[in-house]
Motif scaffolding. Structure first.
Motif, PDB file in Angstrom:
ATOM      1  N   SER A  14       0.811  -1.219   0.000  1.00 24.15           N
ATOM      2  CA  SER A  14       0.000   0.000   0.000  1.00 24.15           C
ATOM      3  C   SER A  14       0.841   1.264   0.000  1.00 24.15           C
ATOM      4  O   SER A  14       0.291   2.360  -0.004  1.00 24.15           O
ATOM      5  CB  SER A  14      -0.940  -0.002   1.214  1.00 24.15           C
ATOM      6  OG  SER A  14      -0.194   0.082   2.421  1.00 24.15           O
ATOM      7  N   TYR A 238      -6.353  -0.482  -6.737  1.00 24.84           N
ATOM      8  CA  TYR A 238      -6.317  -0.479  -5.275  1.00 24.84           C
ATOM      9  C   TYR A 238      -7.585  -0.983  -4.586  1.00 24.84           C
ATOM     10  O   TYR A 238      -7.515  -1.540  -3.490  1.00 24.84           O
ATOM     11  CB  TYR A 238      -6.036   0.938  -4.767  1.00 24.84           C
ATOM     12  CG  TYR A 238      -4.597   1.379  -4.876  1.00 24.84           C
ATOM     13  CD1 TYR A 238      -3.612   0.787  -4.093  1.00 24.84           C
ATOM     14  CD2 TYR A 238      -4.221   2.390  -5.757  1.00 24.84           C
ATOM     15  CE1 TYR A 238      -2.291   1.191  -4.179  1.00 24.84           C
ATOM     16  CE2 TYR A 238      -2.896   2.799  -5.846  1.00 24.84           C
ATOM     17  CZ  TYR A 238      -1.939   2.201  -5.060  1.00 24.84           C
ATOM     18  OH  TYR A 238      -0.637   2.590  -5.151  1.00 24.84           O
ATOM     19  N   THR A 247      -8.367   3.973  -1.381  1.00 28.62           N
ATOM     20  CA  THR A 247      -8.310   4.439  -2.769  1.00 28.62           C
ATOM     21  C   THR A 247      -8.575   5.939  -2.838  1.00 28.62           C
ATOM     22  O   THR A 247      -7.881   6.671  -3.554  1.00 28.62           O
ATOM     23  CB  THR A 247      -9.340   3.688  -3.629  1.00 28.62           C
ATOM     24  OG1 THR A 247      -9.117   2.282  -3.517  1.00 28.62           O
ATOM     25  CG2 THR A 247      -9.223   4.100  -5.090  1.00 28.62           C
TER      26      THR A 247
END
Length: 444
Positions: A14, A238, A247
């Protein structure tokens, strides 16, 4: 133990990715176009105080307005849906048709602006740099538009590649020119500050100049045409892995960084031009209806005595850089206008086999677009007035007012309803839209 590894892997994945950097530069590059070449003229027209206030407003306008549009694009249930699909989902087919109309009328006037700009830039380049006698305006406009039409019709794929290639050399040229103008900075902009020059009201007052400056900022700091594609890409990358909240936060970070880059480059370019040109020169550039680079090229061309290497290079290259920027912007906006007009024709004028008439519809759309652009280019209206009265107001309708309306009406966006920045975005949109009526009253 597996759950800890899974969480660690998710956190690692991430983090900021290469694709995030690519999209940051893509948004940045989309906004930096021909509109930037008029921003220093409009921003500097009112003097130093208005442009300083515009500098403080630039990032909030760029970031908050585009983030609002991105949130609207994120609100659709289909992660692969574009903005038209999302509008139809929230407001039905009628809403989709309205947005299509707005999209067409937002982009088509921009082509008219670029048609006038490229005609004026080419004519001033021939007259001042090539020392050619002034050519007939109608012939020049027709020649340039036909040349671009041929390129578009026969080499669209190549054209798109060339546009992408030219984005960053153009940005680099702006930065280098901004730096190279520093030795020519002067204090004339400070000398003009007096009680009469800093009045709040009146045709040349600070408030009026800031109001009109907001329009050129909306126009120059605009990457709204690519926001839908950007959001769609990020959702597919994402959302399934990290969820909608992550996102949205990631999209906001990318938009923020792109806005910072954009404001830094454009405002530095604007300040460098402002400190190089006197207020009378800025007013003269507006009157001549040419870009700031064309005006600077003509200015250095008229200098007598020993010229520096930079002044000689700028004299020869500024108009060429402006032409490249305008060509790039024209081609990019033409494709959007063509697709939008084709969609309107297919929706309202023809119900048969769409694939069979694709080429015919393209020709009809091209004839209308290029014909209307030629008429406007021949008439030669003031470009800044066109931006302020037509281009920027319609852009603000899509960029500012549509997301604010959606926040009040769409349940998926209700969590953003009470955000304080909504008032700022709404005010920017309304003020920009009111320029249309101001220009009508001003001229008539």
């Amino acid at each position: 133990m597996m759950s800890i590894n899974t969480i660690t892997c998710a956190k690692k994945n991430s983090k900021w990715r290469k694709s995030d950097t690519t999209w940051t530069l893509g948004l940045f590059g989309t906004a930096i176009g021909a509109g930037v070449l008029f921003f220093p003229i409009r921003a500097g027209f009112g003097g130093l105080i208005p442009i300083l206030i515009m500098f403080l407003m630039a990032y909030p306008i760029a970031f908050l307005c585009h983030r609002a549009l991105a949130r609207l694009c994120l609100s659709g249930s289909n992660i692969s849906g574009n903005i038209t699909d999302i509008i139809e989902e929230h407001f039905g087919k009628i809403g989709g048709v309205i947005i299509n109309f707005l999209y067409f009328f937002a982009i088509c006037p921009l082509l008219w602006i670029y048609g006038v700009t490229i005609t004026n830039t080419f004519m001033t380049f021939c007259e001042h740099q090539l020392q050619i006698m002034p050519l007939h305006r109608g012939f020049v406009a027709l020649f340039l538009l036909m040349a671009m039409a041929i390129i578009i019709f026969f080499g669209r794929d190549l054209m798109v590649k060339v546009i992408s290639f030219l984005v960053f050399p153009f940005i680099t040229s702006l930065v280098l020119i901004s730096l190279s103008l520093i030795p020519y900075w002067n204090t004339s902009v400070f000398d003009q500050i007096s009680i009469n020059r800093v009045s709040l009201l009146g045709p040349n007052g600070i408030l009026i100049n800031i109001w009109l400056g907001i329009s050129i900022m909306v126009f120059s700091f605009n990457f709204s045409p690519i926001v839908s594609s950007f959001v769609e890409s990020k959702r597919q990358e994402y959302e399934s892995e990290f969820g909608p909240k992550f996102t949205e936060e990631n999209c906001s970070k990318i938009i923020s960084r792109a806005s910072i880059l954009m404001v830094a480059v454009v405002m530095f370019f604007a300040f460098s031009c402002l400190f190089t040109m006197s207020p009378d020169m800025i007013a003269d550039a507006k009157k001549q209806n040419i870009t700031v680079l064309s005006y600077l090229a003509n200015h250095f061309s008229s200098m007598s005595g020993g010229k520096s290497i930079f002044s000689t290079v700028l004299e020869c290259s500024a108009s060429l850089i402006a032409l490249v920027a305008i060509f790039k912007s024209f081609f990019g906006h033409y494709l959007g206008t063509l697709e939008s007009m084709n969609g309107l024709i297919l929706k309202f004028a023809y119900k048969g086999d769409k694939e069979h008439l694709t080429n015919k519809i393209n020709l009809i759309s091209m004839f209308f677009i290029m014909g209307s652009t030629w008429v406007v280019s021949y008439i030669n209206p003031n470009i800044l007035n066109l931006i302020e009265s037509m281009g920027a107001p319609i852009i603000s309708s899509l960029l500012c007012l549509l997301p604010m309306y959606a926040i009040r009406k769409v349940p998926a966006l209700s969590k953003y309803k009470n955000k304080p920045e909504n008032y700022f975005i709404s005010i920017v949109g309304i003020l920009t839209l009111l320029n249309f009526f101001y220009k009508i009253i001003y001229f008539f």
